[in-house]
Enzyme design. Sequence first.
Site, short mmCIF file in Angstrom:
data_model
loop_
_atom_site.label_atom_id
_atom_site.label_comp_id
_atom_site.label_asym_id
_atom_site.label_seq_id
_atom_site.Cartn_x
_atom_site.Cartn_y
_atom_site.Cartn_z
N TYR A 176 0.84 -1.21 0.00
CA TYR A 176 0.00 0.00 0.00
C TYR A 176 0.87 1.26 0.00
O TYR A 176 0.67 2.17 -0.82
CB TYR A 176 -0.94 -0.02 1.21
CG TYR A 176 -1.76 1.24 1.34
CD1 TYR A 176 -2.83 1.48 0.48
CD2 TYR A 176 -1.44 2.21 2.29
CE1 TYR A 176 -3.56 2.65 0.57
CE2 TYR A 176 -2.18 3.37 2.39
CZ TYR A 176 -3.24 3.59 1.53
OH TYR A 176 -3.97 4.76 1.63
N PRO A 206 -4.01 12.68 2.60
CA PRO A 206 -4.80 12.61 3.84
C PRO A 206 -3.97 11.97 4.96
O PRO A 206 -3.03 11.23 4.71
CB PRO A 206 -5.97 11.68 3.48
CG PRO A 206 -5.91 11.47 2.00
CD PRO A 206 -4.49 11.72 1.59
N1 LIG Z 1 -9.09 6.46 5.11
C1 LIG Z 1 -7.84 6.77 5.35
O1 LIG Z 1 -7.35 6.77 6.50
C2 LIG Z 1 -6.92 7.18 4.21
C3 LIG Z 1 -5.69 7.77 4.52
C4 LIG Z 1 -4.84 8.16 3.49
C5 LIG Z 1 -5.22 7.96 2.17
N2 LIG Z 1 -6.43 7.37 1.92
C6 LIG Z 1 -6.78 7.18 0.51
O2 LIG Z 1 -8.03 7.80 0.25
C7 LIG Z 1 -8.74 7.04 -0.72
C8 LIG Z 1 -10.10 6.64 -0.18
O3 LIG Z 1 -9.93 5.97 1.06
P1 LIG Z 1 -11.15 5.23 1.77
O4 LIG Z 1 -10.83 5.14 3.22
O5 LIG Z 1 -12.43 5.84 1.34
O6 LIG Z 1 -10.97 3.76 1.09
P2 LIG Z 1 -12.04 2.57 0.89
O7 LIG Z 1 -11.25 1.31 0.82
O8 LIG Z 1 -13.12 2.67 1.91
O9 LIG Z 1 -12.71 2.89 -0.52
C9 LIG Z 1 -12.05 2.61 -1.73
C10 LIG Z 1 -13.07 2.59 -2.86
O10 LIG Z 1 -12.38 2.25 -4.07
C11 LIG Z 1 -13.16 1.28 -4.75
N3 LIG Z 1 -12.31 0.46 -5.63
C12 LIG Z 1 -11.42 -0.51 -5.26
N4 LIG Z 1 -10.88 -1.08 -6.33
C13 LIG Z 1 -11.42 -0.46 -7.42
C14 LIG Z 1 -11.26 -0.62 -8.82
N5 LIG Z 1 -10.43 -1.55 -9.34
N6 LIG Z 1 -11.95 0.20 -9.66
C15 LIG Z 1 -12.80 1.14 -9.16
N7 LIG Z 1 -13.02 1.32 -7.83
C16 LIG Z 1 -12.32 0.53 -6.98
C17 LIG Z 1 -13.79 0.44 -3.65
O11 LIG Z 1 -14.89 -0.32 -4.13
C18 LIG Z 1 -14.18 1.52 -2.65
O12 LIG Z 1 -15.44 2.08 -2.94
C19 LIG Z 1 -7.85 5.85 -1.07
O13 LIG Z 1 -7.05 6.18 -2.20
C20 LIG Z 1 -6.97 5.71 0.14
O14 LIG Z 1 -5.75 5.09 -0.15
C21 LIG Z 1 -7.27 6.98 2.90
#
Ligand SMILES: NC(=O)c1ccc[n+]([C@@H]2O[C@H](COP(=O)([O-])OP(=O)(O)OC[C@H]3O[C@@H](n4cnc5c(N)ncnc54)[C@H](O)[C@@H]3O)[C@@H](O)[C@H]2O)c1
Length: 270
Positions: A176, A206
């Site tokens: 990741y 984030p």
């Molecule tokens: N939540 C956190 O703490 C955090 C921190 C830093 C960065 N991020 C980043 O923010 C973004 C959103 O995070 P989140 O917590 O909402 O993640 P999440 O895992 O809850 O949501 C990810 C979404 O991407 C979709 N997805 C996965 N594979 C896919 C594909 N092949 N094609 C299309 N859609 C696809 C999933 O179905 C889901 O709806 C991500 O890029 C994550 O890496 C999150």
Amino acid sequence: MTSTITSPDGAPALSRGRDFGVRDRVVVITGAGQGIGREYAREFAAAGAIPVLAEINGAAARNVAAEIEQAGGRSLVVETDVADPASTEAMVERVVAELGRVDALINNAAIFSSLQMRPFDQIPLDEWDAVLRVNVTGAFLCARAVVPHMKAAGWGRIVNIMSGSVPLGIRNYLHYVTSKSALVGMTNSLARELGADGITVNAVQPGGTFTEVPRNTVTPEGKAALIANQCIPREEVPMDLVGLVLFLCTPAAGFITGQTIACDGGLTHH
Ligand SMILES: NC(=O)c1ccc[n+]([C@@H]2O[C@H](COP(=O)([O-])OP(=O)(O)OC[C@H]3O[C@@H](n4cnc5c(N)ncnc54)[C@H](O)[C@@H]3O)[C@@H](O)[C@H]2O)c1
């Protein structure tokens, strides 16, 4: 339209009833079916933009579209696998056919909340490949599909969602963190290739952000330690990220490109 929804600090949600210059802009948001992407979609719609919910989970995306419609907004669901070039090309073709343009791309989809944490040498190769394929190649494929339309318009915005895990270094998440790190280089280089075409490319970083999706990788102790390391000692929520992502998609942000901007309550410093 106004709303009583507020941020954790009690301030009115930024975009409610205001357009910030994104009104009628077509904004492709990948992974908008849940979590942070869902919030981007709802808030872009509240600001008058038309979010395209480019999500592999069609049922989840349709639920978000229903929420947007109920709130008086407009969106388009296109079931998309960002890791599949045929799917990303078809998604953009449909967007242009139905909405006539594509102004912005938020590369938000990732394999993230479903991941197990494990020591790097116990990550199965197929899981490693899948994370890199979705999180890195997916962003490349989506950019490749939208850019010809942005170039033709002489205007575009690309926002790559990376992660505070990159500057911090996090144990047991090597695929990741490696994937999110790649987005920084992609952002810097793509910004150089596209600047002359009126297209900006930036990365948003984030911190640990808490959504409606439970993550068994987050322990209460881990969450408390995270918050204690922030300058602003409260949990980060998706709404905290909306202002920055929305701003980067406005005309006002037109001279900002090739930047990685943290939005993490001061967890990290660049
Ligand atoms: N939540 C956190 O703490 C955090 C921190 C830093 C960065 N991020 C980043 O923010 C973004 C959103 O995070 P989140 O917590 O909402 O993640 P999440 O895992 O809850 O949501 C990810 C979404 O991407 C979709 N997805 C996965 N594979 C896919 C594909 N092949 N094609 C299309 N859609 C696809 C999933 O179905 C889901 O709806 C991500 O890029 C994550 O890496 C999150």
